[in-house]
Each structure stands twice: as C-alpha cells, then as structure tokens.
Design an enzyme around this catalytic site. Sequence first.
Site, PDB file in Angstrom:
ATOM      1  N   GLU A   1       0.862  -1.179   0.000  1.00 24.25           N
ATOM      2  CA  GLU A   1       0.000   0.000   0.000  1.00 24.25           C
ATOM      3  C   GLU A   1       0.896   1.226   0.000  1.00 24.25           C
ATOM      4  O   GLU A   1       1.884   1.285   0.734  1.00 24.25           O
ATOM      5  CB  GLU A   1      -0.910  -0.015   1.228  1.00 24.25           C
ATOM      6  CG  GLU A   1      -1.804   1.184   1.364  1.00 24.25           C
ATOM      7  CD  GLU A   1      -2.714   1.421   0.165  1.00 24.25           C
ATOM      8  OE1 GLU A   1      -2.668   2.540  -0.392  1.00 24.25           O
ATOM      9  OE2 GLU A   1      -3.464   0.513  -0.216  1.00 24.25           O
TER      10      GLU A   1
ATOM     11  N   ASP B   1       5.486   2.335  -3.367  1.00 28.07           N
ATOM     12  CA  ASP B   1       4.814   2.725  -4.600  1.00 28.07           C
ATOM     13  C   ASP B   1       5.068   1.615  -5.610  1.00 28.07           C
ATOM     14  O   ASP B   1       6.202   1.402  -6.034  1.00 28.07           O
ATOM     15  CB  ASP B   1       5.374   4.053  -5.104  1.00 28.07           C
ATOM     16  CG  ASP B   1       4.700   4.553  -6.362  1.00 28.07           C
ATOM     17  OD1 ASP B   1       3.916   3.795  -6.988  1.00 28.07           O
ATOM     18  OD2 ASP B   1       4.950   5.707  -6.743  1.00 28.07           O
TER      19      ASP B   1
ATOM     20  N   CYS C   1     -13.506  -1.700  -9.112  1.00 25.96           N
ATOM     21  CA  CYS C   1     -14.935  -1.610  -8.796  1.00 25.96           C
ATOM     22  C   CYS C   1     -15.604  -0.587  -9.709  1.00 25.96           C
ATOM     23  O   CYS C   1     -16.346   0.267  -9.263  1.00 25.96           O
ATOM     24  CB  CYS C   1     -15.149  -1.280  -7.326  1.00 25.96           C
ATOM     25  SG  CYS C   1     -14.442   0.292  -6.822  1.00 25.96           S
TER      26      CYS C   1
ATOM     27  N   ASP D   1      -5.479  -4.212  -7.329  1.00 24.15           N
ATOM     28  CA  ASP D   1      -6.801  -3.607  -7.136  1.00 24.15           C
ATOM     29  C   ASP D   1      -6.591  -2.116  -7.333  1.00 24.15           C
ATOM     30  O   ASP D   1      -6.196  -1.405  -6.417  1.00 24.15           O
ATOM     31  CB  ASP D   1      -7.310  -3.934  -5.738  1.00 24.15           C
ATOM     32  CG  ASP D   1      -8.701  -3.406  -5.477  1.00 24.15           C
ATOM     33  OD1 ASP D   1      -9.331  -2.837  -6.399  1.00 24.15           O
ATOM     34  OD2 ASP D   1      -9.182  -3.546  -4.336  1.00 24.15           O
TER      35      ASP D   1
END
Length: 180
Positions: free
Chosen positions: A17, A43, A113, A60
């Site tokens: 993350e 990163d 999403c 994701d």
Amino acid sequence: LLGGLAAQRGAMLVAVERQPRRAGLVARALQGNPGPYQVVVADTLVPAWRDGAFDRALVDVPCTGLGALRRRPEARWRRRPEDVAGLGPLQRGLLRSALRSVRVGGVVAYATCSPHLAETRVVVEDVLRGRDTGPVAAEWIDARPLLPGVPDLGEGPDVQLWPHRHGTDAMYLALLRRTA
C-alpha cells in the site's frame, strides 16, 4: 481471505500500500492471520522488489468507484467525466508493474470496482497491446471457470459483475499470465 488461502498453501502474503495510513489498516486486518505475511509501504510503480519476485499478484487499482454506486449513491456527485481519463495512465502503469513483478508463468489479477470500459477491458487491452510502452509478454486467462455457480458471466475471458444480475457491486476481474 487471501492471507488465509496463502497460509493453506504454505505461501506468504505480501500486501503493498502506498499510503502509510492504509497500510496500517491492512496490517490490522491481517492480525491473527494463520500464515506469514508482510505489509509494505511502497509505490508499486517503482517497486521495492526485483522483477519476477512473486508467483501471483492482485492489483486492485484506484478507480472512479462507479461500480459501488448502489452502496454509495452520493459518489455520483463527486465524479466528473474527466476522472475516468485521468485514472487511465495510473491503472495501466500499475498493471504493467504487476506483470513485471510476477515470474514467467505467474498470474496477475486486475480488479476494479468500476464497470466503465475505460477502467476495465480497455486498460487490459492497452497493456497487452503495448499502448505507449510496447507490448507486454502476457496472455489473457479465462476467469469465468474460477467463479463456478455465478450466472451470466458473459463471453469472457474477463468478468464484469453487475448489481442487477449478481447482487454485488459492478466489479471487474481480468486474469493475465506472464509469458516471457
């Protein structure tokens, strides 16, 4: 869930993350995980690991979140048409980086999403065709067999889930295998 599945197979989960606060949330969610895991603040566009370091990767990507409107209807007022185009270069870069991060034969799952083609299939096609950077040595894998019992998954090889068909957010999944 991924940590538990990795533990069952004797694998280690590495969660990456970029934002330290979000990495802390991931670390808290993994507390009590039965297997080994590591949470890394990095990163992924400039990886802190060598190419081919992983067997599998789930990327994701940041997206407009348009697929979650059924749960967050107020989000429609925060989005503008240019948001989709603005995220494209980042999404492509993250997918390319994930493909470099897995070994030859390794698999990358690209998830978002959003149902918008510019954040889903177009990103995958652009990376596979080498738009802007040259072709990537990868092949599309049919994701539909991995979702047995889920109806109406379309023609494939990718999967687009829909609220009105699947009772979930409008999530997208493409699987790619690195070939060289």
